[in-house]
Design an enzyme around this catalytic site. Structure first.
Site, PDB file in Angstrom:
ATOM      1  N   ARG A 122       0.821  -1.143  -0.140  1.00 28.48           N
ATOM      2  CA  ARG A 122       0.030   0.193  -0.024  1.00 28.48           C
ATOM      3  C   ARG A 122       1.024   1.376   0.045  1.00 28.48           C
ATOM      4  O   ARG A 122       0.359   2.285  -0.497  1.00 28.48           O
ATOM      5  CB  ARG A 122      -0.911  -0.197   1.312  1.00 28.48           C
ATOM      6  CG  ARG A 122      -2.055  -1.107   1.019  1.00 28.48           C
ATOM      7  CD  ARG A 122      -2.685  -1.415   2.558  1.00 28.48           C
ATOM      8  NE  ARG A 122      -3.970  -2.386   2.272  1.00 28.48           N
ATOM      9  CZ  ARG A 122      -3.831  -3.782   2.040  1.00 28.48           C
ATOM     10  NH1 ARG A 122      -2.717  -4.409   1.990  1.00 28.48           N
ATOM     11  NH2 ARG A 122      -4.909  -4.253   1.806  1.00 28.48           N
ATOM     12  N   ASP A 142      -4.184 -15.621   7.196  1.00 23.83           N
ATOM     13  CA  ASP A 142      -2.972 -16.260   6.720  1.00 23.83           C
ATOM     14  C   ASP A 142      -2.101 -16.973   7.531  1.00 23.83           C
ATOM     15  O   ASP A 142      -1.112 -17.696   7.279  1.00 23.83           O
ATOM     16  CB  ASP A 142      -1.980 -14.960   5.938  1.00 23.83           C
ATOM     17  CG  ASP A 142      -2.387 -14.370   4.703  1.00 23.83           C
ATOM     18  OD1 ASP A 142      -3.136 -15.062   3.973  1.00 23.83           O
ATOM     19  OD2 ASP A 142      -2.137 -13.255   4.672  1.00 23.83           O
TER      20      ASP A 142
END
Length: 448
Positions: free
Chosen positions: A33, A327
């Site tokens: 990002r 994850d």
């Protein structure tokens, strides 16, 4: 290591205590990002601590292809001279996102409301993953997508010439989809609204606010309602990337199951939308403590100490926590193998469409190593054998998935016999220093 080249078999052998400081790489989500929003700002964004794994490097190359000036100053220090919201140039070549689902989906969103045409591809794993979850909402802005059967890469996106803002309810908990829609909304006039029924990692919202976007988040009967006002001038930032909790999961979990271990992970990001694994490990009886808690760049940070925990107990993991640790379920299943009793994981169907079908990959590998597992479409149960009782001894398929490979390397450190994977090369996509870092703590991980 390379996630795109010759397979690299790896073996993890039972080892002595793991001790020392684990300086894991920068947060992958924030690194992606930082580069993308830096490219959409006007002026120079300076980034330190950037994760220099293949996934993030591919995103940096993509931003350069869109016209941003992306410079690597060495040592994790980067700068991005952005082109402004809506200022992306049309790339001369195909954008290769390697193994990164985060990278490709966020970049698709960022370019979807620019009047350019871009073709995306990736490695064999990424090219098999579903993209409709992003191409459907960006079509509402006016973008068009043409890809392979099943909405798979390679895929060409024709950006919207006259984008319109949208109101979109995310159908599944996915920070990638939410973020893609918000990034697309930056270059649409008016207000783009994203609604998520379950909160997912909120790095995009935090960073958009930091870059000067007008964004609000409210809780309502519909869920979490995020409202973004389009066409801002984003202001360049100075960003210090905290260390990645998803990468920290591997030395932390290894310490918890390996006798005599005491490992400190400094400067770890503890964003509440990311820290579900650590909460879960504590519920199982793991000896985890936070030291020097603080805030950096709008993100909560601390030093995390993990010690060997011989009396781990199986638990039922709160399904509401799934989005904050999606994850980390593969390596959690390894820890569960060394606990007493059953660890039940529900509401995890998202694991079926990650870099691999992670439920199937882990269940198959755990069974090969002597651990009993039951699984269904969106759940699995690991029947723990207790400390010292996991046989090991098998070679597992990594399925081009970095987290599968590292999870089985962690298992081998505390099993009775070594554990191997057929290909450890994908580890470089997210954790390029995994081998030397773990060796520095005392692990015995070898190639071949």
């Amino acid at each position: 290591m390379s996630g795109h080249g010759t397979p690299i078999p790896m073996t993890s052998r039972p080892c002595g205590p793991l001790n020392g400081e684990a300086n894991v790489p920068g947060d992958k989500s924030i690194s992606h990002r930082s580069l993308i929003l830096g490219a959409m700002a006007v002026g120079e964004t300076k980034i330190s601590g950037l994760l220099e794994g293949e996934d993030v490097l591919d995103t940096g190359k993509a931003m350069a292809a869109f016209g941003a000036d992306v410079i690597n100053h060495g040592g994790g220090n980067w700068s991005v001279h952005g082109v402004g919201v809506g200022g992306f140039a049309e790339p001369d070549n195909v954008i290769d996102c390697g193994n990164s689902g985060t990278g490709v989906r966020l970049i698709m969103g960022a370019m979807a409301t620019c009047d350019i045409t871009v073709t995306f591809t990736g490695d064999a794993s990424l090219n098999g993953r579903p993209m409709a979850r992003v191409t459907d909402p960006i079509a509402l802005f006016g973008a068009q997508a043409v890809g392979r059967a099943g909405g798979r890469l390679p895929m060409t996106i024709v950006g919207a010439k006259d984008p319109t803002p949208v109101r979109y309810e995310v159908p599944m908990p996915s920070a990638q989809v939410k973020s893609a829609v918000l990034l697309a909304g930056l270059n649409a006039p008016g207000q783009t609204v994203v609604i998520e029924k379950e909160a997912t990692r909120d790095h995009t919202e935090r960073m958009l606010a930091g870059f000067g976007a007008e964004i609000s988040v409210e809780e309502s009967d519909e869920g979490r309602v995020i409202t973004l006002t389009g066409q801002p001038e984003l202001k360049p930032q100075v960003i210090t990337v905290p260390r990645d909790p998803s990468s920290a999961a591997f030395p932390v979990c290894a310490a918890v199951i390996t006798p005599g271990s005491d490992v400190l992970v400094p400067n770890i990001g503890l964003n509440p939308t990311r820290a579900g694994l650590f909460t879960t490990l504590r519920e199982m009886g793991a000896d985890l403590t936070y030291e020097n808690e603080r805030e950096e760049g709008g993100e909560p940070v601390a030093d995390l100490r993990a010690k060997f925990s011989p009396d781990l107990k199986g638990i039922e993991v709160d399904p509401a926590r799934a989005a904050s640790m999606i994850d980390e379920y593969p390596v959690l299943s390894v820890v569960a193998s060394f606990a007493q009793g059953e660890t039940v994981m529900r509401g995890v169907k998202e694991l079926r469409v990650k870099e691999s079908d992670r439920i199937d990959a882990m269940a198959t590998g755990l069974r090969l190593n002597g651990v009993e597992v039951d699984d269904g479409d969106d759940w699995w149960i690991v029947k723990g054998l207790g400390h010292g009782n996991v046989p090991g001894g098998a070679t597992c398929a990594s399925h081009l998935d970095h987290r599968i490979a590292m999870s089985f390397m962690v298992m081998g450190m505390a099993a009775q016999k070594p554990v191997s994977v057929d290909d450890g090369s994908p580890i470089a996509t997210s954790f390029p220093i995994f081998e030397p870092l773990m060796a520095g703590l005392g692990a015995d991980v070898v190639r071949g």
